[in-house]
Design a protein around this motif. Structure first.
Motif, PDB file in Angstrom:
ATOM      1  N   MET A 108       5.371 -48.991  21.743  1.00 55.00           N
ATOM      2  CA  MET A 108       5.259 -50.337  21.205  1.00 55.00           C
ATOM      3  C   MET A 108       3.817 -50.826  21.303  1.00 55.00           C
ATOM      4  SD  MET A 108       8.220 -51.511  20.242  1.00 55.00           S
ATOM      5  CE  MET A 108       9.948 -51.082  20.417  1.00 55.00           C
ATOM      6  N   PRO A 109       3.318 -51.534  20.276  1.00 52.81           N
ATOM      7  CA  PRO A 109       1.979 -52.082  20.379  1.00 52.81           C
ATOM      8  C   PRO A 109       1.950 -53.208  21.378  1.00 52.81           C
ATOM      9  CG  PRO A 109       3.048 -52.833  18.363  1.00 52.81           C
ATOM     10  CD  PRO A 109       3.958 -51.830  18.981  1.00 52.81           C
ATOM     11  N   SER A 110       0.813 -53.402  22.022  1.00 53.92           N
ATOM     12  CA  SER A 110       0.689 -54.496  22.975  1.00 53.92           C
ATOM     13  C   SER A 110       0.221 -55.746  22.259  1.00 53.92           C
ATOM     14  CB  SER A 110      -0.312 -54.124  24.072  1.00 53.92           C
ATOM     15  OG  SER A 110      -1.571 -53.884  23.496  1.00 53.92           O
ATOM     16  N   THR A 111       0.346 -56.883  22.958  1.00 55.73           N
ATOM     17  CA  THR A 111      -0.116 -58.136  22.384  1.00 55.73           C
ATOM     18  C   THR A 111      -1.610 -58.046  22.127  1.00 55.73           C
ATOM     19  OG1 THR A 111       1.532 -59.267  23.711  1.00 55.73           O
ATOM     20  CG2 THR A 111      -0.194 -60.614  22.735  1.00 55.73           C
ATOM     21  N   ASP A 112      -2.031 -58.314  20.877  1.00 60.35           N
ATOM     22  CA  ASP A 112      -3.438 -58.134  20.562  1.00 60.35           C
ATOM     23  C   ASP A 112      -4.035 -59.333  19.845  1.00 60.35           C
ATOM     24  OD1 ASP A 112      -2.125 -57.886  18.189  1.00 60.35           O
ATOM     25  OD2 ASP A 112      -2.854 -55.885  17.712  1.00 60.35           O
ATOM     26  N   THR A 113      -3.346 -60.484  19.901  1.00 62.73           N
ATOM     27  CA  THR A 113      -3.920 -61.682  19.309  1.00 62.73           C
ATOM     28  C   THR A 113      -5.144 -62.098  20.109  1.00 62.73           C
ATOM     29  OG1 THR A 113      -1.723 -62.392  18.639  1.00 62.73           O
ATOM     30  CG2 THR A 113      -3.442 -64.062  18.631  1.00 62.73           C
ATOM     31  N   PRO A 114      -6.288 -62.397  19.456  1.00 64.08           N
ATOM     32  CA  PRO A 114      -7.507 -62.727  20.181  1.00 64.08           C
ATOM     33  C   PRO A 114      -7.321 -63.900  21.122  1.00 64.08           C
ATOM     34  CG  PRO A 114      -7.959 -62.391  17.839  1.00 64.08           C
ATOM     35  CD  PRO A 114      -6.475 -62.387  18.006  1.00 64.08           C
ATOM     36  N   ASP A 115      -8.001 -63.826  22.286  1.00 68.97           N
ATOM     37  CA  ASP A 115      -7.897 -64.877  23.296  1.00 68.97           C
ATOM     38  C   ASP A 115      -8.216 -66.246  22.728  1.00 68.97           C
ATOM     39  OD1 ASP A 115      -8.940 -63.176  26.331  1.00 68.97           O
ATOM     40  OD2 ASP A 115      -7.666 -62.534  24.697  1.00 68.97           O
ATOM     41  N   ASP A 116      -9.326 -66.355  21.990  1.00 67.72           N
ATOM     42  CA  ASP A 116      -9.745 -67.666  21.515  1.00 67.72           C
ATOM     43  C   ASP A 116      -8.763 -68.223  20.499  1.00 67.72           C
ATOM     44  OD1 ASP A 116     -10.353 -65.792  19.620  1.00 67.72           O
ATOM     45  OD2 ASP A 116     -12.345 -66.574  19.157  1.00 67.72           O
ATOM     46  N   THR A 123       6.098 -55.812  18.507  1.00 71.31           N
ATOM     47  CA  THR A 123       4.990 -56.102  19.418  1.00 71.31           C
ATOM     48  C   THR A 123       5.528 -56.495  20.793  1.00 71.31           C
ATOM     49  OG1 THR A 123       3.575 -56.862  17.617  1.00 71.31           O
ATOM     50  CG2 THR A 123       2.980 -57.576  19.840  1.00 71.31           C
ATOM     51  N   ARG A 124       4.986 -55.872  21.832  1.00 67.98           N
ATOM     52  CA  ARG A 124       5.405 -56.185  23.203  1.00 67.98           C
ATOM     53  C   ARG A 124       4.610 -57.377  23.707  1.00 67.98           C
ATOM     54  NH1 ARG A 124       3.915 -54.083  28.497  1.00 67.98           N
ATOM     55  NH2 ARG A 124       2.330 -52.808  27.466  1.00 67.98           N
ATOM     56  N   LEU A 125       5.302 -58.356  24.271  1.00 73.92           N
ATOM     57  CA  LEU A 125       4.659 -59.553  24.797  1.00 73.92           C
ATOM     58  C   LEU A 125       4.668 -59.494  26.320  1.00 73.92           C
ATOM     59  CD1 LEU A 125       6.054 -62.330  22.429  1.00 73.92           C
ATOM     60  CD2 LEU A 125       4.055 -60.860  22.160  1.00 73.92           C
ATOM     61  N   ALA A 183       8.974 -70.057  27.987  1.00 68.90           N
ATOM     62  CA  ALA A 183       8.833 -70.030  26.528  1.00 68.90           C
ATOM     63  C   ALA A 183       9.398 -68.736  25.949  1.00 68.90           C
ATOM     64  CB  ALA A 183       7.363 -70.181  26.138  1.00 68.90           C
ATOM     65  N   LEU A 184       9.152 -67.619  26.626  1.00 71.07           N
ATOM     66  CA  LEU A 184       9.676 -66.338  26.149  1.00 71.07           C
ATOM     67  C   LEU A 184      11.203 -66.332  26.178  1.00 71.07           C
ATOM     68  CD1 LEU A 184       7.196 -63.773  27.778  1.00 71.07           C
ATOM     69  CD2 LEU A 184       7.191 -64.667  25.440  1.00 71.07           C
ATOM     70  N   HIS A 185      11.781 -66.913  27.215  1.00 68.68           N
ATOM     71  CA  HIS A 185      13.243 -66.999  27.275  1.00 68.68           C
ATOM     72  C   HIS A 185      13.782 -67.891  26.152  1.00 68.68           C
ATOM     73  CE1 HIS A 185      14.089 -64.602  30.780  1.00 68.68           C
ATOM     74  NE2 HIS A 185      13.214 -65.269  31.518  1.00 68.68           N
ATOM     75  N   GLN A 186      13.063 -68.973  25.860  1.00 64.82           N
ATOM     76  CA  GLN A 186      13.480 -69.854  24.768  1.00 64.82           C
ATOM     77  C   GLN A 186      13.453 -69.105  23.438  1.00 64.82           C
ATOM     78  OE1 GLN A 186      11.427 -73.660  24.453  1.00 64.82           O
ATOM     79  NE2 GLN A 186      11.674 -73.672  22.227  1.00 64.82           N
ATOM     80  N   LEU A 187      12.372 -68.373  23.189  1.00 67.33           N
ATOM     81  CA  LEU A 187      12.240 -67.640  21.929  1.00 67.33           C
ATOM     82  C   LEU A 187      13.243 -66.491  21.847  1.00 67.33           C
ATOM     83  CD1 LEU A 187       8.355 -67.618  21.670  1.00 67.33           C
ATOM     84  CD2 LEU A 187       9.952 -68.973  20.315  1.00 67.33           C
ATOM     85  N   GLN A 197      15.049 -58.461  24.298  1.00 63.93           N
ATOM     86  CA  GLN A 197      14.804 -57.905  25.626  1.00 63.93           C
ATOM     87  C   GLN A 197      15.100 -56.412  25.600  1.00 63.93           C
ATOM     88  OE1 GLN A 197      13.977 -59.742  28.742  1.00 63.93           O
ATOM     89  NE2 GLN A 197      13.482 -57.627  29.274  1.00 63.93           N
ATOM     90  N   GLU A 198      14.077 -55.604  25.889  1.00 60.58           N
ATOM     91  CA  GLU A 198      14.258 -54.159  25.953  1.00 60.58           C
ATOM     92  C   GLU A 198      14.020 -53.706  27.386  1.00 60.58           C
ATOM     93  OE1 GLU A 198      12.041 -52.058  23.019  1.00 60.58           O
ATOM     94  OE2 GLU A 198      13.167 -52.947  21.354  1.00 60.58           O
ATOM     95  N   SER A 199      14.845 -52.782  27.848  1.00 62.58           N
ATOM     96  CA  SER A 199      14.852 -52.419  29.265  1.00 62.58           C
ATOM     97  C   SER A 199      13.501 -51.929  29.763  1.00 62.58           C
ATOM     98  CB  SER A 199      15.921 -51.354  29.521  1.00 62.58           C
ATOM     99  OG  SER A 199      15.702 -50.225  28.693  1.00 62.58           O
ATOM    100  N   ARG A 200      12.811 -51.128  28.975  1.00 62.71           N
ATOM    101  CA  ARG A 200      11.538 -50.561  29.429  1.00 62.71           C
ATOM    102  C   ARG A 200      10.333 -51.385  28.989  1.00 62.71           C
ATOM    103  NH1 ARG A 200      11.899 -43.951  28.807  1.00 62.71           N
ATOM    104  NH2 ARG A 200      13.703 -43.636  30.192  1.00 62.71           N
ATOM    105  N   SER A 201      10.421 -51.996  27.828  1.00 61.31           N
ATOM    106  CA  SER A 201       9.255 -52.684  27.274  1.00 61.31           C
ATOM    107  C   SER A 201       9.221 -54.167  27.585  1.00 61.31           C
ATOM    108  CB  SER A 201       9.223 -52.494  25.748  1.00 61.31           C
ATOM    109  OG  SER A 201       9.159 -51.130  25.424  1.00 61.31           O
ATOM    110  N   GLY A 202      10.308 -54.720  28.095  1.00 60.88           N
ATOM    111  CA  GLY A 202      10.357 -56.157  28.309  1.00 60.88           C
ATOM    112  C   GLY A 202      10.630 -56.870  26.999  1.00 60.88           C
ATOM    113  N   MET A 203       9.996 -58.030  26.801  1.00 68.60           N
ATOM    114  CA  MET A 203      10.205 -58.811  25.591  1.00 68.60           C
ATOM    115  C   MET A 203       9.365 -58.259  24.443  1.00 68.60           C
ATOM    116  SD  MET A 203      12.346 -61.388  25.985  1.00 68.60           S
ATOM    117  CE  MET A 203      12.994 -62.552  27.208  1.00 68.60           C
TER     118      MET A 203
END
Length: 239
Positions: free
Chosen positions: A1-9, A50-52, A71-75, A83-89
């Protein structure tokens, strides 16, 4: 799975804007964080699969992990995350059946809302609806896609408001993000503009039958265009 890659700013700036409006709306930090992440999903910046990572998001947003976790639980509850066992959300992958179901629900709710809008709209609301329609027409002429999308979102938001149906609004609220995502799949601006113009004319005339037919036709058209974009080799769309 790709990781979160949205720019910080990008994330932190979006949260700053959200927090500025939250001061007037008395909304929690959890809701603001959820808004920012949801917006990135709806616009496609965070792609399906995308993994968050909670810690990474907290660092990028400049907040503690608690509102991010909430927020992740809300979404997850709204269906945007899985929810994936190995990758999380991870961002939920939207398959063909889910898209079909969303369009079925959208048709039922939107046709009802438009019919009630034609029955209940005030002159001031009709004038505002016309302003949104004229704004989207101007944006389309100058090729401003972002402005065109914003005017169209407000057009649909106003239709819901004009229906003056609290129960309908309550049902629509948790679906709003996914329905916005569906709207974003319609890439034929001229066709959408013409269909919105027909909706406006029917509502302004108080013609419930014409408005209902226009709403149903608009959803069917959006379904057809969305499937052409999402599943170009899948064959005929069922309606």
């Amino acid at each position: 799975m790709p990781s979160t890659d949205t720019p910080d700013d990008s994330l932190s700036t979006a949260l700053e804007h959200s927090l500025a409006s939250a001061a007037l709306e008395h909304r929690s930090l959890r809701e603001q964080v959820a808004d920012v992440i949801r917006e990135r999903i709806v616009t496609g910046d965070l792609a399906p699969g995308t993994r968050l990572v909670e810690r990474t998001l907290a660092e990028k947003l400049g907040v503690s992990r608690v509102p991010v976790r909430d927020a992740l639980h809300q979404l997850h509850g709204e269906g945007f995350l899985t929810q994936e066992s190995r990758s999380g959300m991870v961002v939920t992958s939207i398959d063909r059946r889910m898209v079909e179901e969303l369009f079925d629900v959208r048709e039922a709710l939107e046709v009802l809302g438009v019919r009630q809008a034609a029955e209940r709209a005030t002159p001031a609301q009709i004038q505002q609806l016309r302003a949104e329609l004229e704004g989207s027409a101007a944006a389309l002429r100058r090729g401003d896609t972002d402005a065109f999308d914003a005017f169209n979102r407000r057009f649909h938001d106003l239709l819901n408001e004009m229906a003056d149906n609290a129960t309908l609004a309550m049902i629509m609220q948790p679906l709003a993000g996914r329905l916005r995502w569906l709207l974003g799949q319609n890439q034929d601006g001229a066709r959408m503009q013409a269909e919105h113009a027909e909706l406006y004319e029917a509502i302004a005339a108080g013609d419930t039958e014409r408005a209902t037919a226009a709403a149903r036709s608009h959803v069917h058209s959006s379904r057809e265009l969305a499937f052409e974009v999402l599943y170009p080799d899948a064959g005929e769309v069922t309606q």
